[in-house]
Design a protein around this motif. Structure first.
Motif, mmCIF file in Angstrom:
data_model
loop_
_atom_site.group_PDB
_atom_site.id
_atom_site.type_symbol
_atom_site.label_atom_id
_atom_site.label_comp_id
_atom_site.label_asym_id
_atom_site.label_seq_id
_atom_site.Cartn_x
_atom_site.Cartn_y
_atom_site.Cartn_z
ATOM 1 N N ASN A 158 0.832 -1.201 0.000
ATOM 2 C CA ASN A 158 0.000 0.000 0.000
ATOM 3 C C ASN A 158 0.869 1.255 0.000
ATOM 4 O OD1 ASN A 158 -3.129 0.304 0.499
ATOM 5 N ND2 ASN A 158 -2.559 -1.692 1.353
ATOM 6 N N VAL A 159 1.926 1.208 0.776
ATOM 7 C CA VAL A 159 2.785 2.382 0.938
ATOM 8 C C VAL A 159 3.722 2.538 -0.258
ATOM 9 C CG1 VAL A 159 4.562 3.396 2.416
ATOM 10 C CG2 VAL A 159 2.553 2.305 3.437
ATOM 11 N N ALA A 160 4.318 1.405 -0.690
ATOM 12 C CA ALA A 160 5.254 1.460 -1.819
ATOM 13 C C ALA A 160 4.564 1.961 -3.086
ATOM 14 C CB ALA A 160 5.869 0.080 -2.053
ATOM 15 N N LEU A 161 3.300 1.593 -3.231
ATOM 16 C CA LEU A 161 2.555 1.994 -4.424
ATOM 17 C C LEU A 161 2.555 3.509 -4.621
ATOM 18 C CD1 LEU A 161 0.676 1.058 -6.755
ATOM 19 C CD2 LEU A 161 -1.251 1.347 -5.167
ATOM 20 N N ALA A 162 2.498 4.244 -3.516
ATOM 21 C CA ALA A 162 2.453 5.714 -3.614
ATOM 22 C C ALA A 162 3.670 6.254 -4.358
ATOM 23 C CB ALA A 162 2.368 6.332 -2.216
ATOM 24 N N LYS B 84 12.098 -0.013 -0.423
ATOM 25 C CA LYS B 84 13.138 0.361 0.532
ATOM 26 C C LYS B 84 12.699 1.581 1.347
ATOM 27 C CE LYS B 84 18.131 1.244 0.571
ATOM 28 N NZ LYS B 84 18.294 2.710 0.510
ATOM 29 N N ARG B 85 12.188 2.593 0.638
ATOM 30 C CA ARG B 85 11.726 3.802 1.329
ATOM 31 C C ARG B 85 10.539 3.477 2.250
ATOM 32 N NH1 ARG B 85 11.555 8.589 3.533
ATOM 33 N NH2 ARG B 85 9.723 9.861 3.129
ATOM 34 N N ALA B 86 9.641 2.628 1.759
ATOM 35 C CA ALA B 86 8.474 2.257 2.563
ATOM 36 C C ALA B 86 8.920 1.576 3.854
ATOM 37 C CB ALA B 86 7.548 1.346 1.764
ATOM 38 N N LEU B 87 9.903 0.692 3.735
ATOM 39 C CA LEU B 87 10.378 -0.028 4.910
ATOM 40 C C LEU B 87 11.035 0.917 5.922
ATOM 41 C CD1 LEU B 87 10.299 -2.789 6.056
ATOM 42 C CD2 LEU B 87 12.381 -3.366 4.821
ATOM 43 N N GLU B 88 11.767 1.915 5.405
ATOM 44 C CA GLU B 88 12.349 2.920 6.314
ATOM 45 C C GLU B 88 11.247 3.620 7.109
ATOM 46 O OE1 GLU B 88 15.999 4.138 3.296
ATOM 47 O OE2 GLU B 88 14.499 5.665 3.822
ATOM 48 N N LEU B 89 10.186 3.980 6.400
ATOM 49 C CA LEU B 89 9.079 4.666 7.085
ATOM 50 C C LEU B 89 8.401 3.738 8.094
ATOM 51 C CD1 LEU B 89 7.567 6.712 4.143
ATOM 52 C CD2 LEU B 89 8.405 7.657 6.301
ATOM 53 N N PHE B 90 8.230 2.469 7.725
ATOM 54 C CA PHE B 90 7.624 1.521 8.660
ATOM 55 C C PHE B 90 8.454 1.433 9.932
ATOM 56 C CE2 PHE B 90 4.147 -1.266 6.920
ATOM 57 C CZ PHE B 90 3.807 -0.410 5.905
#
Ligand SMILES: Nc1ncnc2c1ncn2[C@@H]1O[C@H](COP(=O)(O)OP(=O)(O)OP(=O)(O)O)[C@@H](O)[C@H]1O
Ligand SMILES: [Mg+2]
Length: 235
Positions: free
Chosen positions: A109-113, A126-132
């Motif tokens: 859901n987040v990576a899609l953005a 990678k960016r999504a995981l950092e935010l998580f």
């Protein structure tokens, strides 16, 4: 917090914004400025135009008259494609009911953005995981929205909103569907984000949320700014 925080640079500038839906007037000449690093809460009765105000800033809809300038861009000059790009690149938005896609994992859901703005899938993940990790939900990355608590869903929605490093984070009743504890956690998260510089525009019915997160309160009544005042944060 001082009145001149944000170096006087306007991130959001509305001038004489009017929005009509058929016969009804949702916004009736709203002018306001939001400066870099501010956290502004919008309150007011149901139907007063708060969500309409956010949709003008988000470029989800166009004013009937008046202008909206965000991050130096006059939205009135953008065509539909330009407006879609603007929404993806400059704006992050969270809603009362999260608006996550049920068929995608939390991380997807987040990576899609970011993938929608042309970022590669691997960079996006990678960016999504950092935010998580920053938001304390890394252990939930492979979970589907239906298996997440409300508070977790909203944190996923916040991560999604932050993916493209938005000029302004818009929130429409972000704690409205959460219990007290989860609501407080989301409030604290928004406050933390603002304290590291994220500009915030927040619609809420919740006085506690407003005073906890916001440095300025705007009251909207009948589509007009009725009152505006600085807040001493309680947090
Ligand atoms: N898409 C739309 N079509 C027609 N009328 C609309 C639309 N969106 C909003 N309105 C009308 O505009 C007015 C302002 O609505 P808005 O949703 O901005 O209020 P609000 O302050 O967010 O209310 P609430 O606190 O209930 O969420 C209302 O009279 C509403 O019925
Ligand atoms: Mg609303």
């Amino acid at each position: 917090m001082t009145d001149d925080e944000g170096n006087g640079q306007a991130v959001v500038q509305l001038s004489g914004v009017r929005k009509e839906y058929g016969e009804s007037v949702a916004l009736d000449g709203v002018s306001l400025e939001i400066h870099a690093g501010e956290a502004v809460a919008v309150m007011g009765p149901s139907g007063s135009g708060k969500s309409t105000l956010l949709s003008m800033v988000a470029g989800l809809d166009r004013p009937t008259s008046g202008s909206v300038v965000v991050h130096g861009e006059d939205l009135g000059t953008l065509n539909e494609k330009g407006l879609a790009l603007y929404r993806r690149r400059r704006i992050g938005m969270i809603f009362q009911f999260f608006n996550l896609l049920d068929d995608l994992s939390a991380l997807d859901n987040v990576a899609l953005a970011a993938q929608l703005t042309g970022t590669s899938a691997s960079h996006a993940r990678k960016r999504a995981l950092e935010l998580f990790e920053e938001l304390g939900i890394a252990s939930r990355q492979n979970t589907y929205p239906a298996q997440l608590s409300g508070g977790e869903r909203q944190r996923v929605a916040v991560a999604r909103a932050l993916m493209n490093r938005p000029a302004v984070l818009l929130a429409d009743e972000p704690t409205g569907a959460l219990d007290t504890r989860a609501g407080e956690q989301v409030m604290d998260l928004l406050l933390d984000l603002n304290q590291i510089g994220q500009t915030l525009l927040l619609v809420t019915h919740d006085q506690q949320l407003a005073t906890r997160c916001a440095s300025r309160l705007i009251e909207v009544v009948d589509g007009q700014v009725a009152r505006e005042r600085s807040l001493e944060r309680t947090a």
